[in-house]
Design a protein around this motif. Structure first.
Motif, PDB file in Angstrom:
ATOM      1  N   SER A 284      -2.207  -2.742  -6.913  1.00 41.74           N
ATOM      2  CA  SER A 284      -3.267  -3.693  -6.554  1.00 41.74           C
ATOM      3  C   SER A 284      -3.335  -3.959  -5.056  1.00 41.74           C
ATOM      4  CB  SER A 284      -3.036  -5.011  -7.288  1.00 41.74           C
ATOM      5  OG  SER A 284      -1.881  -5.668  -6.781  1.00 41.74           O
ATOM      6  N   GLY A 285      -2.281  -3.574  -4.340  1.00 39.10           N
ATOM      7  CA  GLY A 285      -2.231  -3.852  -2.909  1.00 39.10           C
ATOM      8  C   GLY A 285      -1.557  -5.158  -2.582  1.00 39.10           C
ATOM      9  N   SER A 286      -1.179  -5.953  -3.604  1.00 38.74           N
ATOM     10  CA  SER A 286      -0.558  -7.248  -3.328  1.00 38.74           C
ATOM     11  C   SER A 286       0.867  -7.103  -2.841  1.00 38.74           C
ATOM     12  CB  SER A 286      -0.582  -8.127  -4.584  1.00 38.74           C
ATOM     13  OG  SER A 286       0.143  -7.523  -5.645  1.00 38.74           O
ATOM     14  N   ALA A 287       1.451  -5.890  -2.963  1.00 38.07           N
ATOM     15  CA  ALA A 287       2.803  -5.665  -2.436  1.00 38.07           C
ATOM     16  C   ALA A 287       2.793  -5.412  -0.938  1.00 38.07           C
ATOM     17  CB  ALA A 287       3.450  -4.471  -3.146  1.00 38.07           C
ATOM     18  N   ASP A 288       1.609  -5.251  -0.357  1.00 43.80           N
ATOM     19  CA  ASP A 288       1.515  -4.952   1.076  1.00 43.80           C
ATOM     20  C   ASP A 288       1.643  -6.239   1.896  1.00 43.80           C
ATOM     21  OD1 ASP A 288       1.065  -2.406   0.208  1.00 43.80           O
ATOM     22  OD2 ASP A 288      -1.101  -2.474   0.501  1.00 43.80           O
ATOM     23  N   ALA A 289       2.752  -6.921   1.711  1.00 44.47           N
ATOM     24  CA  ALA A 289       2.998  -8.163   2.440  1.00 44.47           C
ATOM     25  C   ALA A 289       3.674  -7.860   3.763  1.00 44.47           C
ATOM     26  CB  ALA A 289       3.857  -9.101   1.587  1.00 44.47           C
ATOM     27  N   SER A 290       3.971  -8.897   4.508  1.00 43.38           N
ATOM     28  CA  SER A 290       4.565  -8.706   5.839  1.00 43.38           C
ATOM     29  C   SER A 290       6.080  -8.543   5.715  1.00 43.38           C
ATOM     30  CB  SER A 290       4.239  -9.917   6.722  1.00 43.38           C
ATOM     31  OG  SER A 290       4.701 -11.095   6.093  1.00 43.38           O
TER      32      SER A 290
END
Length: 382
Positions: free
Chosen positions: A183-189
């Protein structure tokens, strides 16, 4: 890439090492007198998890698993009722003794957040897991690994005979990480976010919309409450990196507890089968340590796992059985091939996010596309 096969991407080195490595991991001069003190013999891990192996004398070892800086959840023991069920399963395994029907004993670990480093401590009979032994090419290591995988198959089957009746089910952590990445929600800082996002873009391109959507659908279905016979007791993340045989070959332990949940039995069996499929494919394609190492009979390892699980030792473990028979395939939990494919995707995601970018990931994305396109069927061809 193939160096990383423990839970959540924690790497197990696969240098040429046989069963003797367990026996000589601690030089005689460095061993403690009795159990007066522990000696650290191995340390490895990723940004997700760090593992320290210590020798305590008298062929006793401990493995401490401590969260890394990008670990996304607390390490908590299973619910009390589920823990009691695990102990009952282990007691039944102990009663089976060391004969042909034995299984891998369940090592449930000791949670101790108050101690230095925290994490979970496991008591085990060796310093090296099957993740390191199996690819080594050593004959004794291969024998130990095949026996351990057969034991693991028997133990998983015993777990799956127990219905999940222990309150609310935890989400499956591996599938959850995959869904967050998709989903892309793992692309955190976080430190690994750029490499995880880079792999996500590459995989979308290599898979195309049809296979990308298929992967997402399979992951969502795996996280949903199971139909058919309902949820069963799951290990949650069985792998060769959690499987530790005794150097003498008389017993094996399976580290258990951190990922326990309820769900479809295909998830547990497919998790290990997908790992073996990845190893075999990496060796065939010259990828990672598996591709650079000595020849390994991975089909024998997979057949041992399946023979133990299906309780059909003679049917599947014989030499020359290159493929599962149609009847044997039908006896596997429905969805095993899909779960094995998800395991391949989760390992790719974990490696990129918690270890870093490697050019072999391009080839792994192609392997994932081929496996998805075939509905996971290659994971059952042994």
């Amino acid at each position: 890439m193939a160096e990383s096969r423990s839970a959540a991407g924690a790497p197990e080195a696969v240098s040429a090492v046989g069963a003797a490595a367990d026996r000589v991991a601690v030089p005689a001069a460095g061993r403690p007198a009795g159990a007066a003190r522990a000696v650290t013999v191995r340390e490895y891990g990723t940004r997700y998890l760090r593992i320290t192996v210590r020798y305590h004398g008298d062929a006793r070892f401990s493995w401490q698993r401590v969260p890394g800086p990008e670990h996304d959840r607390p390490q908590t023991p299973p619910p009390p009722a589920a823990g009691a069920a695990l102990r009952r399963v282990d007691a039944a395994l102990a009663e089976a003794g060391s004969g042909a029907g034995r299984g891998a004993r369940l090592e449930l670990g000791e949670w101790d957040a108050a101690s230095e480093g925290g994490g979970v401590l496991y008591r085990v009979p060796g310093a090296v897991s099957v993740a390191r032994l199996l690819p080594s090419g050593d004959d004794t290591a291969h024998r130990l690994s095949v026996g351990a995988l057969a034991d693991a198959g028997r133990t998983l089957r015993r777990l799956h005979d127990v219905p999940w009746e222990f309150g609310e089910r935890r989400p499956h952590h591996g599938v959850g990480r995959l869904l967050a990445w998709l989903s892309g929600s793992a692309d955190a800082s976080t430190e690994g976010a750029p490499d995880g996002a880079r792999l996500r873009a590459l995989a979308r391109e290599r898979l195309g919309s049809r296979l990308w959507n298929r992967l997402a659908d399979w992951a969502e279905s795996a996280q949903s409450p199971p139909g058919r016979g309902g949820a069963v007791l799951l290990h949650g993340a069985p792998s060769t990196g959690w499987l530790v045989p005794s150097p003498a070959g008389d017993h094996t332990v399976l580290l258990t507890g951190e990922e326990v949940t309820g769900g479809d039995p295909a998830l547990d069996l497919g998790w290990v089968l997908g790992e073996l499929h990845e190893l075999r494919s990496a060796a065939t394609r010259g990828l990672g340590a598996a591709g650079q190492g000595p020849p390994v009979d991975y089909p024998a390892a997979a057949r041992a796992l399946l023979a133990g699980y299906l309780r059909k030792e003679d049917a599947l473990a014989g030499a020359g059985a290159d493929l599962l028979t149609e009847d044997a395939t039908a006896a596997l939990p429905p969805g095993t091939a899909r779960a094995a494919t998800l395991r391949l995707a989760v390992h790719m995601r974990d490696f990129a996010s918690f270890v870093g970018w490697h050019e072999d990931l391009r080839h792994y994305a192609d392997l994932l596309a081929e496996t998805l396109d075939a509905d996971g069927a290659p994971t059952l061809r042994w």
